[in-house]
Enzyme design. Sequence first.
Site, mmCIF file in Angstrom:
data_model
loop_
_atom_site.group_PDB
_atom_site.id
_atom_site.type_symbol
_atom_site.label_atom_id
_atom_site.label_comp_id
_atom_site.label_asym_id
_atom_site.label_seq_id
_atom_site.Cartn_x
_atom_site.Cartn_y
_atom_site.Cartn_z
ATOM 1 N N HIS A 199 0.923 -0.605 -0.312
ATOM 2 C CA HIS A 199 -0.040 -0.172 0.115
ATOM 3 C C HIS A 199 0.696 1.014 -0.147
ATOM 4 O O HIS A 199 1.610 1.685 0.148
ATOM 5 C CB HIS A 199 -1.070 0.177 1.119
ATOM 6 C CG HIS A 199 -0.008 -0.055 2.341
ATOM 7 N ND1 HIS A 199 -0.006 1.037 3.000
ATOM 8 C CD2 HIS A 199 -0.067 -0.714 3.335
ATOM 9 C CE1 HIS A 199 0.613 0.646 4.733
ATOM 10 N NE2 HIS A 199 0.505 -0.359 4.401
ATOM 11 N N CYS A 237 3.188 -4.633 6.758
ATOM 12 C CA CYS A 237 2.418 -4.769 5.139
ATOM 13 C C CYS A 237 3.904 -3.980 4.726
ATOM 14 O O CYS A 237 4.803 -3.546 5.216
ATOM 15 C CB CYS A 237 1.538 -3.613 4.774
ATOM 16 S SG CYS A 237 0.024 -4.534 5.872
#
Length: 126
Positions: free
Chosen positions: A36, A44
Amino acid sequence: ASQLNPFSSYHLSMNTGFPNKYDRTHLYSGAALMIHGGCSSAGCYAMTDPNIEEIYAAVRDAIRGGQTSVQLQIYPFEMGFVNMFLHRKNTNYAFWQELKTGWDWFEHNKMPIPVDIKDKKYYIRS
């Protein structure tokens, strides 16, 4: 297509499909490991918004063009001879040698890697 999230609170995001077959073989748990924007994360793969826009668009367009999936390859560094030598004492080196077979295959063929799992290790099908 269902793994793309244009409404992410981190600009854009996509689910990596974790845990994959390798991870499940090793009994790794978890879900929703994302790539992202926002350039900040606690687990992440975060990157700048312009970088996620480029990756997101490429994946979206591949799906729109008829592909049913896009192979994701994530490496800890460029896996050429010098970098492998420089990291030879790292505790992850044996695993990185597995990854390097995929790196080398891709660098030579410039196509998705025909990868599978054999004896709990990544294996390049011929």
